[in-house]
Structure formats: structure tokens, C-alpha cells
Design a protein around this motif. Sequence first.
Motif, PDB file in Angstrom:
ATOM      1  N   ARG A  13       0.795  13.406  -4.368  1.00 46.56           N
ATOM      2  CA  ARG A  13       0.863  12.105  -5.054  1.00 46.56           C
ATOM      3  C   ARG A  13       1.084  12.288  -6.550  1.00 46.56           C
ATOM      4  NH1 ARG A  13      -3.402   7.704  -3.320  1.00 46.56           N
ATOM      5  NH2 ARG A  13      -1.902   6.456  -4.472  1.00 46.56           N
TER       6      ARG A  13
ATOM      7  N   ASN B 183       0.827  -1.212   0.000  1.00 48.65           N
ATOM      8  CA  ASN B 183       0.000   0.000   0.000  1.00 48.65           C
ATOM      9  C   ASN B 183       0.860   1.260   0.000  1.00 48.65           C
ATOM     10  OD1 ASN B 183      -2.343  -1.457  -0.037  1.00 48.65           O
ATOM     11  ND2 ASN B 183      -2.788  -1.222   2.148  1.00 48.65           N
ATOM     12  N   MET B 184       1.889   1.262   0.836  1.00 47.45           N
ATOM     13  CA  MET B 184       2.739   2.450   0.916  1.00 47.45           C
ATOM     14  C   MET B 184       3.560   2.642  -0.354  1.00 47.45           C
ATOM     15  SD  MET B 184       4.063   2.510   4.811  1.00 47.45           S
ATOM     16  CE  MET B 184       2.925   2.263   6.169  1.00 47.45           C
TER      17      MET B 184
ATOM     18  N   VAL C 258      -4.508  -0.528  -1.411  1.00 48.80           N
ATOM     19  CA  VAL C 258      -4.368   0.684  -2.235  1.00 48.80           C
ATOM     20  C   VAL C 258      -4.095   0.286  -3.680  1.00 48.80           C
ATOM     21  CG1 VAL C 258      -3.023   2.797  -2.602  1.00 48.80           C
ATOM     22  CG2 VAL C 258      -3.504   2.011  -0.268  1.00 48.80           C
TER      23      VAL C 258
ATOM     24  N   GLU D  57       2.559   2.108  -3.289  1.00 48.98           N
ATOM     25  CA  GLU D  57       1.664   2.796  -4.226  1.00 48.98           C
ATOM     26  C   GLU D  57       1.409   4.234  -3.792  1.00 48.98           C
ATOM     27  OE1 GLU D  57       0.672   1.663  -7.092  1.00 48.98           O
ATOM     28  OE2 GLU D  57       1.499  -0.349  -6.793  1.00 48.98           O
ATOM     29  N   THR D  58       1.132   4.428  -2.502  1.00 53.52           N
ATOM     30  CA  THR D  58       0.772   5.754  -2.013  1.00 53.52           C
ATOM     31  C   THR D  58       1.904   6.757  -2.223  1.00 53.52           C
ATOM     32  OG1 THR D  58      -0.628   4.742  -0.348  1.00 53.52           O
ATOM     33  CG2 THR D  58      -0.028   7.044   0.010  1.00 53.52           C
ATOM     34  N   TYR D  59       3.128   6.305  -1.904  1.00 52.13           N
ATOM     35  CA  TYR D  59       4.256   7.242  -1.965  1.00 52.13           C
ATOM     36  C   TYR D  59       5.122   7.052  -3.209  1.00 52.13           C
ATOM     37  CZ  TYR D  59       2.728   8.045   2.783  1.00 52.13           C
ATOM     38  OH  TYR D  59       1.965   8.351   3.879  1.00 52.13           O
TER      39      TYR D  59
END
Lengths: 384, 274
Positions: free
Chosen positions: A217, A159-160, A194, A162-164
Motif C-alpha cells: 500500500r 473502499n477498494m 476504508v 482507497e485500499t489499492y
Amino acid sequence: MTTHNNIRFIQGNEACVEGAIYAGINFFAGYPITPSTEIAEHLASRLPQQGGKFIQMEDEIASMGAIIGASLTGNKVMTATSGPGFSLKQEALGYACMAEIPCVIANVQRGGPSTGNPTHVSQGDINQARWGTHGDHAIIAMTASSHQDVFNITVDAFNMAETYRTPVIILLDEVIGHMREKLVIPDPGVIPVVKRLQTSVPKDVDYHPYLPREDGRLPMSDFGGEHRYNVTGLFHDMWGFPSNDPKIVRGLLRHLVDKIENNVSDITRYKEYWLDNAEYVLVSYGAAARSSIHLARNRQARGVKLGVLELQTIWPFPAELVREKCAGAKAVMVVEMNMGQLVAQVKSAVDTPDKVFLCNRIDGELISPTDIKTALRMIQGKGV
Amino acid sequence: MKQKEFNFKDYIRNRYFPHIWCPGCGHGIVLGALLRAVHELGLEKNEIVVTSGIGCSSRISGYVDFHTLHTIHGRALAFATGVKLSKPSLKAIVPMGDGDALAIGGNHFIHAARRNIDITAIVMNNRIYGMTGGQFSPLSGSGKKATTAPYLTIDRAFDIVDLAKSAGATFVARSTVFHATESKDIIKKAITHKGFSVVEILTQCPTYYGRKNKEGDAIQMMEGFNTHTAKIGSKKLENNPNLIQRGIFVEDKTVPEYCEAYDQIIATAMKESL
């Protein structure tokens, strides 16, 4: 609802595989290396069952390169390795930081340096995870001490990433990787997953692959899609074109650091045990945290106010959290299986560094509750 | 429908120019041959991914208006393997220099060939490291002068064609920048070939290799490519078998392509997991 179909009795490496599958992995490239190999073995079997791809590459460098390529076509990707292989991946890992490619790297730590102690436990790659590549950048590195948590932080890692838009490192260790225990796989949807943030820029309208949105983002466009752009490891402008304009160089480097360092509180995962009114705090992570928790439970029963702060996010280092949680303690002991890699961070985070001690073990054996108890008694002035 | 006439500007990113290549460098001819090949094949720009490593030749990726991935030194084929296997509908083209492909990248080169993954590798062989200022490469051969061989090289050279053949590449060819049209036709066949294709194109570096080794200016070096090479099956080669051979050495359509073979793995795995 938990049914018996969701319950496994498996190795930590398999828990990592289950977490990756839950998070939506569809491409894995790897190279055999102890003690991480089971991750590759299980994904070789599992991925094609759901139409995903597994490839065993010619070396660790190639594995890292292949997952970056596969991420750019829109896939969730991972590789797995251990110490020496992690060293080999560093250049391409830095590339993924610079080009902002979402990917996950599992490093099941073993004893080092060099070939070291392949079948024994160590937590010697804490600093390599942070500083293994050349140049400045921020990084996310996570760890866990139980299989349920390995599962959870693996989903978090995807998830992270993708997020960052960043590589995320999962730092397991040989004990967690090979130990067998229970894992309950949550039903789909219980843990949020995510998805890749896709650009909404339509065809024939300029898409700037490296122009962050207001929320910081960077929406992506898959290779093969309508937007053609350049991806490079050189400093680059919002088009992805190489640039050595000082303003662009400074701006990009700041962006690479800030996008992670400014979100420490969102990225931080931790667990705490008996920290309220704790006189002594053990700060630990991974397999060492299991022994720390065991000892603290045992001491609590005898009236010793001993608590544990278990860090699951190692990088970016949650300095504020550590300062806060250790503020009331008479002494803080960092329990880790290396020559003292995280203790330096803890010392710099707390108000009184002199009250921070290292309790370590470096012989390839798991640090035991007795080891920690002995060190604690010395700090307490009770003798061994 | 008659095909639109070839126009460079349809395939390049103007913003990127002028290019970094020295006057007289042969790399622009390879770029031209590649773009003409893409044009004549009628490929869509959105279906092409150009992946490159580091070096003068690797800068091609930035200049072309395709999906482009400018990676790290020597590893382009590894990145391209990830691109291709994860999305086999894409055409993967990898322009490389001789040092990039066969020194630091030698392992990836032989393994991509062994797998027979559908990637077109174009090795632009100028027998020197140009970007770093003229050090000898594994293609320089012995008795050559370079900044890191002030007393002449003692290292022997690879033969790219032989290496690619033994590693299992299913399309192997060689041409030179003197033979621009031949290069274009070979690249067309290489892109069309389903499997790992290697096209070696001899190209000149007058700035370093030519100057150090007294091979003259760009034109003299290019003329050398004509004098010292001969087409496979030609009278010229028959009369002088020691000349460097040009043409297609291997075109084997019987070996399964890697991504297609993996599709079979998926079919098997899905069936077994039912």
C-alpha cells in the motif's frame, strides 16, 4: 437495527448515491448524461447538506479532472456518466491509474456505439471499462443486479479505491439505474468503510509518495499538508519525478498491474444460485442476472438443474472462480446485453471452451427469462 | 521583521534540474517572476498548489517546491478547480502554454473564468507548440510559418485578454518577458486577487517560432516585445495606438468568488435539511 427510517423505495442510481454517502463521499463533479443524471442530481442536493461539495463541470473530461484534483486534497470523490461520457473520461482515467489517485467512476450503461440508444439498456461498456484507456494497466470494475447490491458494491468501490489507490468503475445499466425497488440502508459501522491511509512520515522527513509499504500500500499525504511532492502522468520514480529509466518504467508498470491482479480473490464479489450439482450454469451480471435468476428459479421448480453465477466484480476477471464454478456443468451460458463481451473471458477461463455459449440481446430491450429459456432449450437439444 | 532576501534555491527542486527549456527560451523568466512574486507576498510553500497541463511551459510544475500536479494536455484548470473547490485555503496557480490553455483547453479556460473561481492562470504565450517541434497554435495568427503551416497560416489568432474579459475573468493582465519586474508585480496582484485571474505573458520561442518566422535570436525577439508593446495609459501608446497593450485590463472585486459562493450553498442546504 433496521428502523423504517432506513428503508427507501428508490431508483438504482439513488441506491448508488446512498452507497457513496455511506462510504464517505465528500466531492462529486459531473456532467448531465442519460441514464446517469439522477446520481448527479441527488448528490447536488445531498452533498452540501453535510458540508461536501458538488460541482457541475463544463464537460465529462473536466469532471474527471476535478475529482482527481479533489482526491489529492484528501477527499473521497466520484463522478457519474454513461457511454459517450465514459469515452471522454478515458484519458484522465488513465491518468488516475498512472498517478494512483483513489476515485470512483459510475457508468450507467446505455446502448452504443456513439449516441446510440440513450434511454435503453445495454451492457456494451464491459470492454471499454477494461481497455478504454491507452497503455497497459489493471482496473477494478464492479456491477450489481439489485439495489441492495448496488449500495454494497458502491461502498466496496470506495473502499477498494482507497485500499489499492486506483480508480474503481461501477458499471450499472439503464434498467438497474432507473428501476425502483426497496433499499435498506445499513446502520453506520455495519459495512466497514476504508479511510484514506495517511503517511506517518513526520514533517521535515523525506516522504516518498510512490514508495509502497511492505504490504504494497502507498500511504498518501494531502495537498496542503506538510509534504510537498510531484504528481504526474509520466512514468515516475518514488519521489513522483518523471523518469524514463527502463528499470523504473518496467517496475512501475508491473506495480500498477500486480497491485490489482495479485489480489483478485480479495477484489472478487459474486453471488451464486443453485450451483451445487447444476448441469447448466448461467453466468451473468447486472440487469441480465435478474432474468437469469428468475428463469433458474422457475426451472428448478420443474426439476431442471440450472444454476446462476452472478459476477459483481467484472475486472479483474475472476477466472479461477469461473473455472471452478463451471467445472461440473454440461454447458455454460453467458447471459449479457451486448455482442458477447464477457463470454470471451468465460471461454478462456473454463477447461472446455466449447461448452460455453452466448445468450444475448442487443436491441435495447431487457433480456427476458423467455429469451434465456429459448436459448437453453436449443443447447439442451429440445428445440425452440 | 525584515523579509529574507530572495534566493531561487529556496523555491526550486534541485533534483529536477537542469530544466528542459532550450537556450534563449523565455519560460525561465516567467518562472523567476512567479517565484519572486510568491517570495514578496510572503506565502508559505505548503499553501501553494501549482497545477499544469502538457507542454514546455507546463514543466514549471515539476521545478517548483510547492504541491505540484502535472496533469494531461489542456485540462489543468479542470484539475485545479477540483483542488481549489475541495480545499479553498490553498492558493491555486496554473502555468499554461498558449496551445494548452486555448486550443485543447479553451473550454476549461472560458468556464473557469465564467465561474470566477480563485485560480491564477498564467498563460505563457509563445505562439507555437514547442514541445512537439513547432506547429502553429491558436495564438500564432495568420501569415505565420510553422511545421504544420508550410504555406503560411490562414487561421486567425485569439486575443487572450479580450477572450478572458468576455468570459468573465475578474482580473486580466498582460506583460512580456522583456518586462520581468512588471510581470512579477502583475503576478503578485493576480495571486492576491480573489477570483479567476488571467495573466498573459508574451514569451519567445527562438528555436521554432523565431527561426521559422525570421524574428531573430532570443535577444532580438525580446527587444521586439519592448518595441511592439506599450503600457496602458502611456505616452507611447497614445502616439501609436496599434501597439500591443500591457498592464492590468480588468480588476473587478465585486463579483462573488466561486468557493465563497458555494459556502453559501452549504449554509442554505444545511439549514433546509434540518
